[in-house]
Design a protein around this motif. Structure first.
Motif, short mmCIF file in Angstrom:
data_model
loop_
_atom_site.label_atom_id
_atom_site.label_comp_id
_atom_site.label_asym_id
_atom_site.label_seq_id
_atom_site.Cartn_x
_atom_site.Cartn_y
_atom_site.Cartn_z
N GLY A 113 0.80 -1.23 0.00
CA GLY A 113 0.00 0.00 0.00
C GLY A 113 0.82 1.27 0.00
O GLY A 113 0.29 2.35 0.25
N ARG A 114 2.13 1.17 -0.29
CA ARG A 114 2.97 2.38 -0.22
C ARG A 114 3.37 2.91 -1.58
O ARG A 114 4.07 3.91 -1.69
N ASP A 115 3.00 2.18 -2.63
CA ASP A 115 3.32 2.66 -3.97
C ASP A 115 2.43 1.91 -4.96
O ASP A 115 1.75 0.96 -4.58
N VAL A 116 2.52 2.35 -6.21
CA VAL A 116 1.79 1.66 -7.26
C VAL A 116 2.61 0.44 -7.69
O VAL A 116 3.85 0.48 -7.68
N ASP A 117 1.95 -0.65 -8.04
CA ASP A 117 2.60 -1.85 -8.54
C ASP A 117 3.41 -1.49 -9.79
O ASP A 117 2.89 -0.85 -10.71
N GLU A 118 4.67 -1.90 -9.79
CA GLU A 118 5.60 -1.56 -10.87
C GLU A 118 5.12 -1.92 -12.26
O GLU A 118 5.56 -1.32 -13.25
N ASP A 119 4.26 -2.93 -12.34
CA ASP A 119 3.78 -3.38 -13.65
C ASP A 119 2.99 -2.29 -14.38
O ASP A 119 2.71 -2.42 -15.57
N PHE A 120 2.57 -1.26 -13.66
CA PHE A 120 1.68 -0.27 -14.27
C PHE A 120 2.39 1.04 -14.60
O PHE A 120 1.77 2.08 -14.74
N PHE A 121 3.72 0.96 -14.69
CA PHE A 121 4.50 2.16 -15.00
C PHE A 121 5.05 2.14 -16.41
O PHE A 121 5.44 1.10 -16.91
N GLU A 122 5.15 3.31 -16.99
CA GLU A 122 6.06 3.50 -18.11
C GLU A 122 7.10 4.50 -17.63
O GLU A 122 6.79 5.36 -16.81
N LYS A 123 8.31 4.40 -18.16
CA LYS A 123 9.37 5.30 -17.68
C LYS A 123 9.77 6.25 -18.80
O LYS A 123 9.72 5.91 -19.98
N ASP A 124 10.18 7.42 -18.39
CA ASP A 124 10.51 8.45 -19.38
C ASP A 124 11.46 9.47 -18.74
O ASP A 124 11.45 9.63 -17.52
N LEU A 125 12.21 10.16 -19.57
CA LEU A 125 13.02 11.27 -19.06
C LEU A 125 12.07 12.42 -18.69
O LEU A 125 11.21 12.80 -19.49
N ASN A 126 12.23 12.95 -17.48
CA ASN A 126 11.38 14.04 -17.02
C ASN A 126 11.32 15.19 -18.04
O ASN A 126 12.36 15.65 -18.51
N GLU A 127 10.12 15.63 -18.36
CA GLU A 127 9.93 16.68 -19.36
C GLU A 127 10.81 17.91 -19.09
O GLU A 127 11.43 18.47 -20.00
N PHE A 128 10.85 18.35 -17.85
CA PHE A 128 11.61 19.56 -17.50
C PHE A 128 13.10 19.38 -17.79
O PHE A 128 13.81 20.33 -18.10
N ASP A 129 13.57 18.13 -17.67
CA ASP A 129 15.01 17.88 -17.82
C ASP A 129 15.45 18.03 -19.28
O ASP A 129 16.62 18.30 -19.55
N HIS A 130 14.53 17.84 -20.23
CA HIS A 130 14.87 18.11 -21.64
C HIS A 130 15.31 19.57 -21.79
O HIS A 130 16.23 19.89 -22.52
N PHE A 131 14.61 20.46 -21.07
CA PHE A 131 14.93 21.89 -21.16
C PHE A 131 16.26 22.19 -20.47
O PHE A 131 17.04 23.03 -20.94
N ALA A 132 16.52 21.51 -19.35
CA ALA A 132 17.77 21.73 -18.62
C ALA A 132 18.97 21.26 -19.44
O ALA A 132 19.99 21.94 -19.53
N VAL A 133 18.82 20.09 -20.07
CA VAL A 133 19.90 19.55 -20.91
C VAL A 133 20.14 20.49 -22.09
O VAL A 133 21.28 20.85 -22.41
N GLU A 134 19.05 20.93 -22.72
CA GLU A 134 19.16 21.82 -23.87
C GLU A 134 19.90 23.10 -23.49
O GLU A 134 20.77 23.57 -24.23
N GLU A 135 19.56 23.66 -22.35
CA GLU A 135 20.19 24.92 -21.93
C GLU A 135 21.70 24.74 -21.77
O GLU A 135 22.48 25.60 -22.18
N ALA A 136 22.09 23.59 -21.23
CA ALA A 136 23.53 23.32 -21.07
C ALA A 136 24.19 23.17 -22.44
O ALA A 136 25.29 23.69 -22.66
#
Ligand SMILES: Cc1cc2nc3c(=O)[nH]c(=O)nc-3n(C[C@H](O)[C@H](O)[C@H](O)COP(=O)(O)OP(=O)(O)OC[C@H]3O[C@@H](n4cnc5c(N)ncnc54)[C@H](O)[C@@H]3O)c2cc1C
Ligand SMILES: Nc1ncnc2c1ncn2[C@@H]1O[C@H](COP(=O)(O)O)[C@@H](O)[C@H]1O
Lengths: 318, 261
Positions: free
Chosen positions: B23-46
């Motif tokens: 009861g402390r998290d969602v079952d892993e089977d129901f996830f998709e993983k992705d690079l955080n949207e905001f981090d695309h902008f941080a990488v681009e700025e660098a």
């Protein structure tokens, strides 16, 4: 008997209104013997003490700063000094953009418990429990802070009714602690002119989000809004991509749909920042392909479906 | 000159999901993983800073995450960053943003960058905390929700815009090195080219555990713990059923009723 500390916010000498929401949140866990102090840092803190003398506030701590400029390091130094002197069980502040800068850093300096964007709090026995949202607002999480004497929380705005009423708090002047400041205010940039688009004044808004997928798909919604007599609004990615003018963006960093009575959200997930501008609206209709999208939790009517198909059919009715 | 960008592999829930048994998290089977949207902008700025300086800067990507998070790291490398650092330890499974910041602080000490970027927030949990907690641990200058940045390698100060409520922006100068959390819309993030994606597989990634950084499970203790995770009570949304034509007709009716037309 515990101490509670609320950190007030101000911009240009004007009290951040969400400060009173943080006071209200803190009051929900305040019990008989507890004392609640609000600290305000500004060039003229005494001038703001009156606005902070609301029900439940026992003390206002004033810190006179050299200017009204936002200095995260100064706020952190004040919070750390007060926390060390008074050992409050709870430090609360509004989850404002300013708090995003100072609250996490102050929490690690203190080694305190910490949670951000908290939308409910309660005591369970001697434990403080803070509730926040997760997975794009699709779940709620109850957090505990084992082994922490002090917990710092930032409180989601627009959730708690601002504290009102009045009190006669004790006034305490605190000297601004010495600290290095590495940020300097250079100026303000106001949002661009709205060019005649009036989201705040509109009573009927059709709003589109990232679900619109492509710039080429936007025109048909401009036409549909026009036929329906609605103002076309949008979520942030649509404006960030330059597909619609920024003046159409609804939400925390855009416009508040202040006079809207009917809001149709198509392809918008319902992020907290979007909701900030529209969740108060009486009649919200959400059209989204994801039945778990959080927009459905604030909508009055929902259609689980494709915004393009619905839009195409809608045209036949207007 | 080096810019360190912290990126997170975020979890996106499937349309339907179930909770884990504790009861402390969602079952892993129901996830998709992705690079955080905001981090695309941080990488681009660098990358933009690096390119504007004629390549005088090195862009290093760091993530705290298990094997799965390698994808997020490679996505950032494919856009043009030089190399990566991935830190993982099984004791980090329930890490909160303060724990992540403690790990990142050690990576900053090791890498000694001239600037650190994070995303303004993660799209899954939206703590909006990791970057500024990191700055607090380092004692570095810091600013959150940066929507414009003017900085060249070697500059002692950067000029930033802090995006505030209502679209107002505050223009400030900040002493470097600093930790900045990067806001959506600061730039137009690039997509990785096919060539970039191929090259990213060969780029060096340091894989470290807590002990490599002189840390232990005890020293990175979290500032919060999940007691319970649950689906919120849904509001009163009346779901309009039927064919698309019927749904649209009902919606049109609602509009006309409410508009008094
Ligand atoms: C400081 C700060 C301020 C911000 N201010 C704002 C703000 O003022 N306003 C704002 O909106 N955001 C703001 N944001 C951004 C916010 O966090 C979200 O990123 C944004 O609201 C997401 O927009 P969205 O719902 O359109 O996109 P997403 O979250 O990507 O949602 C798209 C939705 O479309 C649905 N969809 C996809 N295809 C279809 C289809 N064919 N038909 C129907 N549905 C479909 C998907 O199921 C999904 O639910 C701010 C963020 C920060 C950090
Ligand atoms: N596990 C992680 N590894 C590296 N960086 C992270 C991690 N979690 C968060 N961050 C950084 O902190 C930013 C804000 O995340 P958060 O504080 O979770 O909202 C992200 O955009 C990342 O830049």
């Amino acid at each position: 008997m515990a101490e509670i500390l609320v950190v007030a916010g101000q911009r240009d000498g004007v009290l951040h209104p969400a400060t009173l929401e943080a006071v209200a949140a803190a009051r929900t866990v305040k019990t008989g013997g507890d004392s609640l102090a609000v600290v305000i840092i500004s060039a003229d803190p005494d001038g703001l003490a009156g606005a902070l003398s609301v029900e439940g506030v026992d003390e206002v701590i004033t810190v006179k700063a050299g200017s009204n400029d936002f200095q995260p390091e100064l706020v952190e130094a004040v919070v750390v000094a007060l926390a060390q002197a008074r050992e409050p069980s709870l430090i609360a502040t509004a989850h404002s953009v300013d708090a995003w800068s100072f609250a996490p850093s102050a929490a690690v300096m203190l080694g305190s418990g910490f949670a951000s964007d908290v939308l409910a709090l309660k005591s369970e026995g001697s434990d403080l429990i803070a509730t926040r949202a997760g997975y794009a607002e699709k779940v709620l999480v109850d957090l505990e802070f084992p082994g922490r004497e002090t917990t710092l929380l930032t409180i989601r705005t627009n959730v708690f009714e601002p504290a009102g009423g009045s009190s006669m708090p004790k006034l305490t002047a605190m000297d601004a602690p010495a600290c290095e400041t590495s940020l300097n205010h250079l100026g303000w940039k106001e949002p661009a002119d709205a060019g005649g688009i009036d989201i705040p004044g509109s009573d009927f808004i059709l709003s589109i989000g990232r679900g619109v997928s492509d710039e080429g798909n936007v025109e048909q919604f401009l036409e549909l809004a026009d036929e329906m007599g609605a103002t076309l609004g949008c979520s942030r990615p649509v404006a960030d991509n330059g597909w619609l003018a920024k003046a159409r963006q609804v939400g925390q960093s855009g416009q508040l749909a202040a006079n809207c009575r009917l809001y149709i959200a198509m392809g918008i997930s319902g992020s907290v920042q979007h909701q900030w501008g529209m969740k108060h609206i009486e009649n919200i209709v959400a059209v989204n392909t994801d039945p778990e999208a959080s927009i459905f939790s604030i909508a009055r009517y929902g259609i689980v479906g494709d915004m393009f198909e619905i839009a195409e059919e809608l045209e036949n009715h207007f | 000159m080096k810019i360190l960008v912290a990126v997170k592999q975020v979890s996106v829930l499937d349309d339907e999901f179930e909770m884990r048994d504790d009861g402390r998290d969602v079952d892993e089977d129901f996830f998709e993983k992705d690079l955080n949207e905001f981090d695309h902008f941080a990488v681009e700025e660098a990358l933009l800073i690096k390119e504007a300086s004629g390549g005088e800067a090195e862009v290093v990507i760091v993530t705290v995450g298990d094997d799965d998070a390698d994808d997020a790291l490679r996505t950032a490398l494919a856009k043009g960053a030089e190399r990566g650092v991935r830190v993982w330890d099984d004791s980090l499974v329930d890490a909160d943003s303060v724990t992540i910041a403690k790990v990142l602080a050690k990576v900053v000490e090791r890498e000694d960058p001239d600037m650190v970027f994070t995303g303004a927030q993660s799209v899954d949990f939206g703590h909006a905390a990791t970057g500024m907690a990191l700055a607090g641990l380092l004692g570095w200058p810091h600013a959150a929700v940066v929507s414009k940045l003017d900085f060249k390698p070697g500059d002692e100060n950067a000029t930033i815009h802090r995006e505030l409520e209502g679209g107002l922006e505050e223009i400030m100068s900040v002493t470097c090195p600093a930790v900045l959390s990067i806001q959506l819309g600061i730039n137009q993030p690039r997509y990785a080219s096919l060539r970039g994606i191929r090259q990213a597989r060969q780029k060096p990634v340091d894989e470290l555990d807590l002990s490599d950084l002189g840390l232990s499970a005890e020293t990175v203790k979290a500032a919060s713990r999940v007691r319970r995770m649950y689906a919120p009570e849904r509001g009163q949304a009346e779901i309009i059923e039927g064919s698309v034509a019927e749904q649209a007709a009902r919606l049109a009716e609602i509009v006309k009723e409410l508009r008094g037309a």
